[in-house]
Design a protein around this motif. Structure first.
Motif, PDB file in Angstrom:
ATOM      1  N   LYS A 176      -3.021   9.925  -1.395  1.00 27.06           N
ATOM      2  CA  LYS A 176      -3.265  11.210  -0.734  1.00 27.06           C
ATOM      3  C   LYS A 176      -4.561  11.172   0.078  1.00 27.06           C
ATOM      4  CE  LYS A 176      -2.139  15.598  -0.099  1.00 27.06           C
ATOM      5  NZ  LYS A 176      -3.263  16.067   0.727  1.00 27.06           N
ATOM      6  N   LYS A 177      -5.591  10.536  -0.459  1.00 22.88           N
ATOM      7  CA  LYS A 177      -6.846  10.424   0.282  1.00 22.88           C
ATOM      8  C   LYS A 177      -6.649   9.641   1.573  1.00 22.88           C
ATOM      9  CE  LYS A 177     -10.005  10.720  -3.694  1.00 22.88           C
ATOM     10  NZ  LYS A 177     -10.991   9.979  -4.517  1.00 22.88           N
ATOM     11  N   LEU A 178      -5.908   8.548   1.484  1.00 18.43           N
ATOM     12  CA  LEU A 178      -5.644   7.750   2.672  1.00 18.43           C
ATOM     13  C   LEU A 178      -4.786   8.533   3.664  1.00 18.43           C
ATOM     14  CD1 LEU A 178      -6.144   4.847   3.778  1.00 18.43           C
ATOM     15  CD2 LEU A 178      -3.858   4.271   2.953  1.00 18.43           C
ATOM     16  N   PHE A 179      -3.791   9.211   3.137  1.00 16.40           N
ATOM     17  CA  PHE A 179      -2.888  10.005   3.969  1.00 16.40           C
ATOM     18  C   PHE A 179      -3.666  11.061   4.759  1.00 16.40           C
ATOM     19  CE2 PHE A 179      -0.140  13.778   4.410  1.00 16.40           C
ATOM     20  CZ  PHE A 179       0.952  13.235   5.081  1.00 16.40           C
ATOM     21  N   ASP A 180      -4.625  11.687   4.113  1.00 17.20           N
ATOM     22  CA  ASP A 180      -5.382  12.770   4.744  1.00 17.20           C
ATOM     23  C   ASP A 180      -6.265  12.283   5.891  1.00 17.20           C
ATOM     24  OD1 ASP A 180      -4.265  14.670   3.105  1.00 17.20           O
ATOM     25  OD2 ASP A 180      -5.895  14.633   1.634  1.00 17.20           O
ATOM     26  N   VAL A 181      -6.690  11.002   5.864  1.00 16.35           N
ATOM     27  CA  VAL A 181      -7.586  10.512   6.919  1.00 16.35           C
ATOM     28  C   VAL A 181      -6.863   9.657   7.952  1.00 16.35           C
ATOM     29  CG1 VAL A 181      -9.584  10.556   5.382  1.00 16.35           C
ATOM     30  CG2 VAL A 181      -8.254   8.439   5.595  1.00 16.35           C
ATOM     31  N   MET A 182      -5.561   9.504   7.826  1.00 14.15           N
ATOM     32  CA  MET A 182      -4.818   8.680   8.780  1.00 14.15           C
ATOM     33  C   MET A 182      -4.891   9.292  10.171  1.00 14.15           C
ATOM     34  SD  MET A 182      -1.454   7.511   6.544  1.00 14.15           S
ATOM     35  CE  MET A 182      -0.723   6.540   7.854  1.00 14.15           C
ATOM     36  N   PRO A 183      -5.248   8.485  11.180  1.00 16.71           N
ATOM     37  CA  PRO A 183      -5.365   9.020  12.551  1.00 16.71           C
ATOM     38  C   PRO A 183      -4.021   9.353  13.180  1.00 16.71           C
ATOM     39  CG  PRO A 183      -5.699   6.652  12.548  1.00 16.71           C
ATOM     40  CD  PRO A 183      -5.606   7.059  11.112  1.00 16.71           C
ATOM     41  N   PHE A 184      -2.969   8.698  12.705  1.00 19.35           N
ATOM     42  CA  PHE A 184      -1.623   9.027  13.184  1.00 19.35           C
ATOM     43  C   PHE A 184      -0.635   8.814  12.046  1.00 19.35           C
ATOM     44  CE2 PHE A 184      -2.131   4.598  13.487  1.00 19.35           C
ATOM     45  CZ  PHE A 184      -2.996   4.267  14.523  1.00 19.35           C
ATOM     46  N   ARG A 185       0.339   9.706  12.000  1.00 16.05           N
ATOM     47  CA  ARG A 185       1.372   9.627  10.971  1.00 16.05           C
ATOM     48  C   ARG A 185       2.729   9.702  11.661  1.00 16.05           C
ATOM     49  NH1 ARG A 185      -1.128  14.808   8.060  1.00 16.05           N
ATOM     50  NH2 ARG A 185      -3.046  13.930   7.198  1.00 16.05           N
ATOM     51  N   ASN A 186       3.619   8.819  11.273  1.00 16.06           N
ATOM     52  CA  ASN A 186       4.987   8.932  11.758  1.00 16.06           C
ATOM     53  C   ASN A 186       5.868   9.407  10.615  1.00 16.06           C
ATOM     54  OD1 ASN A 186       5.322   6.668  10.145  1.00 16.06           O
ATOM     55  ND2 ASN A 186       5.352   5.237  11.858  1.00 16.06           N
ATOM     56  N   VAL A 187       7.150   9.546  10.876  1.00 13.92           N
ATOM     57  CA  VAL A 187       8.043  10.080   9.850  1.00 13.92           C
ATOM     58  C   VAL A 187       8.085   9.163   8.633  1.00 13.92           C
ATOM     59  CG1 VAL A 187      10.140   8.980  10.757  1.00 13.92           C
ATOM     60  CG2 VAL A 187      10.316  11.136   9.511  1.00 13.92           C
ATOM     61  N   SER A 188       7.890   7.852   8.847  1.00 18.42           N
ATOM     62  CA  SER A 188       7.866   6.904   7.729  1.00 18.42           C
ATOM     63  C   SER A 188       6.684   7.175   6.800  1.00 18.42           C
ATOM     64  CB  SER A 188       7.796   5.470   8.268  1.00 18.42           C
ATOM     65  OG  SER A 188       7.705   4.540   7.224  1.00 18.42           O
ATOM     66  N   THR A 189       5.556   7.588   7.360  1.00 12.72           N
ATOM     67  CA  THR A 189       4.369   7.916   6.559  1.00 12.72           C
ATOM     68  C   THR A 189       4.680   9.060   5.596  1.00 12.72           C
ATOM     69  OG1 THR A 189       3.095   7.392   8.560  1.00 12.72           O
ATOM     70  CG2 THR A 189       1.916   8.406   6.717  1.00 12.72           C
ATOM     71  N   TRP A 190       5.244  10.132   6.149  1.00  7.69           N
ATOM     72  CA  TRP A 190       5.596  11.287   5.321  1.00  7.69           C
ATOM     73  C   TRP A 190       6.638  10.907   4.271  1.00  7.69           C
ATOM     74  CZ3 TRP A 190       3.382  16.172   5.824  1.00  7.69           C
ATOM     75  CH2 TRP A 190       2.570  16.365   6.938  1.00  7.69           C
ATOM     76  N   ASN A 191       7.628  10.111   4.663  1.00  5.72           N
ATOM     77  CA  ASN A 191       8.673   9.718   3.717  1.00  5.72           C
ATOM     78  C   ASN A 191       8.115   8.913   2.548  1.00  5.72           C
ATOM     79  OD1 ASN A 191      10.562  10.951   5.322  1.00  5.72           O
ATOM     80  ND2 ASN A 191      11.289   9.069   6.282  1.00  5.72           N
ATOM     81  N   THR A 192       7.133   8.049   2.850  1.00  7.96           N
ATOM     82  CA  THR A 192       6.509   7.249   1.785  1.00  7.96           C
ATOM     83  C   THR A 192       5.830   8.150   0.761  1.00  7.96           C
ATOM     84  OG1 THR A 192       6.161   5.387   3.292  1.00  7.96           O
ATOM     85  CG2 THR A 192       4.813   5.446   1.300  1.00  7.96           C
ATOM     86  N   MET A 193       5.098   9.141   1.234  1.00  9.40           N
ATOM     87  CA  MET A 193       4.410  10.060   0.326  1.00  9.40           C
ATOM     88  C   MET A 193       5.404  10.886  -0.487  1.00  9.40           C
ATOM     89  SD  MET A 193       1.145   9.678   0.403  1.00  9.40           S
ATOM     90  CE  MET A 193       0.580  11.231  -0.315  1.00  9.40           C
TER      91      MET A 193
END
Length: 776
Positions: A327-344
């Motif tokens: 979650k900490k990494l997710f919050d600071v990611m400069p860009f997120r694609n749909v794969s990012t959200w799906n992983t979480m």
């Protein structure tokens, strides 16, 4: 956006409008089938007639405008330009056709091609490429064979089409027919062999020619890595005279994916060129080998990162169930694609935190089929089946694209909650969507029908399946076993062997279970003691549990206990629980207490085992020991699982508990139960009150068993399910002996088929008997 040459084009349009072409020049309508027959002669004259240099320049400007509009997806504007042209050249048509194909308007492109008055080589090649992109290789081949002339591009298009669609042998036949070949031809065939795992043929082709481009060397190197032939890959890599960053990235990835992370890191450090993909390959390697700290250390040193880098690091935390760090990494990611959200979402769901998964799911800016499937699976796996099904319905309403994974999760949920009618509706949608074929969805359907009590539908589907695998057979064997049809299960087992499939661990569990449920002791012994030699299956705890169950049900308690003593590993709680259950049935208090002591040590919160031992004490009238057990349960904070049953009627689920007072139709149900009870007694039914674990009067015991949840659900089914249809009830606990006898009687006096699934197996009641043969 104004296209190139717009000013000149506007001048041409104005000039063209001053000339009267109305009624003479045909109009091509993208929304209707174009007809050019009336103007064919005129257009051919226009194409053949010598033109002035300025006229050619004007037509060129029109064609440039068409291409520009098409590149920007503005098909309507391109068509308007095309229709207002003073004449058309083959280049004009080709620009329109290729533009329509580029923008996914295949049918419009095809109609324009079919109506072209004159085609050149480019026209034919463009159309073949269109059919190939549309995966219609038959039509592509038909057009190819009709071509008046072909060039190497024509041949390469057909070759690549077959190669990209896995038709390697057909690709080879095209290759062999080619009058001339270029680098693209050789690479296309090499890639076809590699992508389809045919490495021997790829190597033969590679060795048949001396001059190969670096991209071809990398292709073959990637093939070795994909097949996990890391020794051959390294030998080939060392033999490369020239290597680029792709070569280094491929070999590093190969070592990392095969668990050779030290060698991968050594190559990483030796690599003369490192791009973001080199770094990402190494980070991914650490993640795949569960070395998350090393991955993070390298990740922090990366000179640049892309989406893949961030997602790889995120996946490392998720796979290690370190969701706080994720979650900490997710919050600071400069860009997120749909794969990012799906992983979480997947990570939270797998950790049981479905609420947080849903919170992220609701915040997603864009969802794909994987998003929906992950969320549906999360609900299903956490026991929230109805929410999973509601989400599936929501997905359909919002126009979410259904895929095999979402269908499979929905079917699994239908199986868990015995939502047969909804499962059948999903089956219909699968057929309509073309997903029914194939093992993945087919096996999910089989399991759904088996777990929903419709073994006949499962068998019908099984017979229609074209691609049956070991899971398909195991599902059917296990299904027939759980439904009490042991002989049919063993027939399936023999048929499977005749088909040439080798039984695995799951197969033998299903076979031994079939023997156990049917009382085939000798047959079960034979399978158990020969399966290692015959099929290479080493007995595990599940196989031993089946054998203890088989022997225990038959009353061979000492043999079952001795088998446990000779096990190559310590019996687990499930095996001791099986022995305890058998000891209760056969009244062996001494062995039951031995088993119970073992279980209470291993699984002190397992309320079911307390209930089994309490049942045994109660059947022997040892009420003092029953009381002691209750005190022990209270002191340890162990709570008995509440029994409940449910039935699905017209896509609505009705749930009942013992002595239920909350159902909207309770008065009518209890009145019906009173009448039914009188009819049952006249038919010879007598309550077995020994199942009551309370020291109360006999009359009170009769009243207590009369309103058990499964009997209420069955009675409601008789009232509301149409005659001729089976009544399907599910119970979360094992059906008691008195209810089993009562439901047999209900089936007989009402002439109904009643299918009850408890937490152990299915019971098919018909004409006063049960499929289990009273052996459960």
């Amino acid at each position: 956006m104004r296209c190139a040459g717009t000013k000149r084009l506007e001048e041409l349009c104005a000039q063209n409008q001053r000339t009267s072409f109305n009624g003479l020049k045909p109009r091509f309508n993208a929304r209707k089938e174009a007809t050019f027959h009336s103007s064919t002669q005129r257009t051919q004259t226009q194409l053949q007639k010598p033109q002035s240099k300025s006229g050619d320049e004007d037509i060129k400007q029109w064609n440039v405008a068409i291409s520009s509009y098409m590149r920007n997806g503005r098909c309507k504007e391109a068509l308007r330009v095309f229709e207002r042209m003073p004449r058309w050249s083959s280049v004009s048509y080709n620009a329109m056709i290729s533009g329509y194909l580029r923008n996914g308007e295949f049918e419009t492109a095809r109609k324009m091609f079919d109506e072209m008055p004159e085609r050149d080589l480019v026209s034919w090649n463009v159309m073949i490429k269109g059919y190939v992109r549309n995966r219609n290789l038959g039509k592509a081949r038909e057009v190819f064979e009709r071509m008046p002339e072909r060039d190497v591009c024509s041949w390469n298009t057909m070759l690549s089409g077959y190669a990209q669609n896995g038709c390697v042998d057909e690709a080879r036949r095209v290759f062999d027919r080619m009058p001339e070949k270029n680098e693209v031809s050789w690479n296309a065939l090499l890639s076809a062999y590699v992508q389809n795992g045919r490495m021997e043929e790829a190597c033969v082709l590679f060795e048949s020619r001396e001059s190969w481009a670096l991209v071809s060397w990398n292709c073959l190197l990637g093939g070795f890595v994909k097949k996990k032939k890391i020794v051959e890959a390294r030998r080939f890599f060392d033999g490369m005279n020239v290597r680029d960053v792709v070569s280094w990235n491929t070999i590093i990835t190969g070592y990392a994916q095969n668990g050779k992370i030290v060698e991968a890191r050594k190559l990483f450090d030796e690599s003369p060129v490192q791009d973001v993909f080199t770094w990402t390959a190494m980070v991914s390697g650490y993640v795949q080998n569960t070395m998350v700290e090393e991955a993070r250390e390298l990740f922090d040193k990366m000179p640049e990162r892309n989406e893949v880098s961030w997602n790889a690091m995120l996946a490392g935390y998720v796979q290690g169930e370190r969701m706080e760090m994720a979650k900490k990494l997710f919050d600071v990611m400069p860009f997120r694609n749909v794969s990012t959200w799906n992983t979480m979402i997947t990570g939270y769901a797998q950790c049981g935190n479905v609420s947080e998964a849903k919170n992220l799911f609701d915040k997603m800016p864009k969802r794909d089929p994987v998003s929906w499937a992950a969320m549906i699976a999360g609900y299903s796996q956490s026991g929230r089946g109805y929410e999973a099904l509601r989400l599936f319905v929501q997905m359909e309403r919002e126009g979410g694209r259904l895929n095999r994974s979402s269908f499979s999760s929905a079917l699994s949920t239908c199986a868990d909650v015995v939502a047969l009618e909804l499962g059948k509706q999903l089956h219909g949608r699968l057929v309509k969507g073309g997903y029914e074929s194939g093992c993945f969805v087919g096996n999910a359907l089989l399991l759904m029908y088996c777990k929903c009590g419709s073994i006949e539908d499962a068998n019908e589907l099984f017979e229609e399946m074209t691609g049956r695998d070991i899971v398909s057979w195991n599902t059917m064997i296990s299904g027939y076993s759980r439904h009490g049809f042991g002989e049919e299960a063993l027939k399936f087992f023999e048929s499977m062997k005749r088909e040439g499939l080798k039984p695995d661990d799951a197969t033998m569990v299903a076979v031994l279970s079939a023997c156990s449920h049917t009382g085939l002791v000798d047959k079960g012994r034979e399978y158990f003691y020969t399966m290692t030699q015959e099929y290479g299956v080493t007995p595990n705890s599940q196989h031993y549990a089946c054998m203890v169950d088989l022997l225990g049900r038959a009353g061979l308690l000492e043999e079952a206990h001795n088998l446990m003593k000779g096990m190559p590993f310590e019996p687990d709680g499930a095996i001791w629980g099986t022995l305890l259950g058998a000891s209760r049935v056969h009244g062996n208090t001494e062995l039951a207490e031995i088993a119970a002591d073992k279980i209470f040590t291993m699984e002190p919160e397992n309320s079911g085992m307390y209930v089994l031992l309490s049942n045994l004490y109660a059947s022997l009238g040892r009420w003092g020991d029953v009381g002691k057990l209750r005190v022990r349960m209270r002191d340890k904070g162990v709570k008995k699982v509440t029994g409940y049953s449910w039935i699905e009627i017209q896509n609505k689920t009705h749930t009942f508990s013992v002595g239920d007072e909350f159902h909207a139709e309770r008065d009518e149900i209890y009145a019906f139960m009173e009448d039914l009870d009188l009819r049952m007694k006249r038919a010879g039914y007598v309550s077995k009150t020994s199942v009551v674990l309370h020291d109360v009067e006999e009359e009170e015991k009769e009243r207590m068993v009369r309103y058990h949840s499964e009997r209420l659900a069955v009675a409601y089914g008789i009232m509301r399910v149409s005659p001729g249809k089976p009544i399907r009830v599910i119970k979360n606990l094992r059906v008691c002996e008195d209810c089993h006898n009562a439901i047999k009687c209900m089936a007989k006096i009402t002439g109904r088929v009643i299918i009850l699934r408890d937490n152990n197996r299915f019971h098919h009641f018909k004409d006063g008997s049960c499929s289990c043969g009273d052996y459960w």
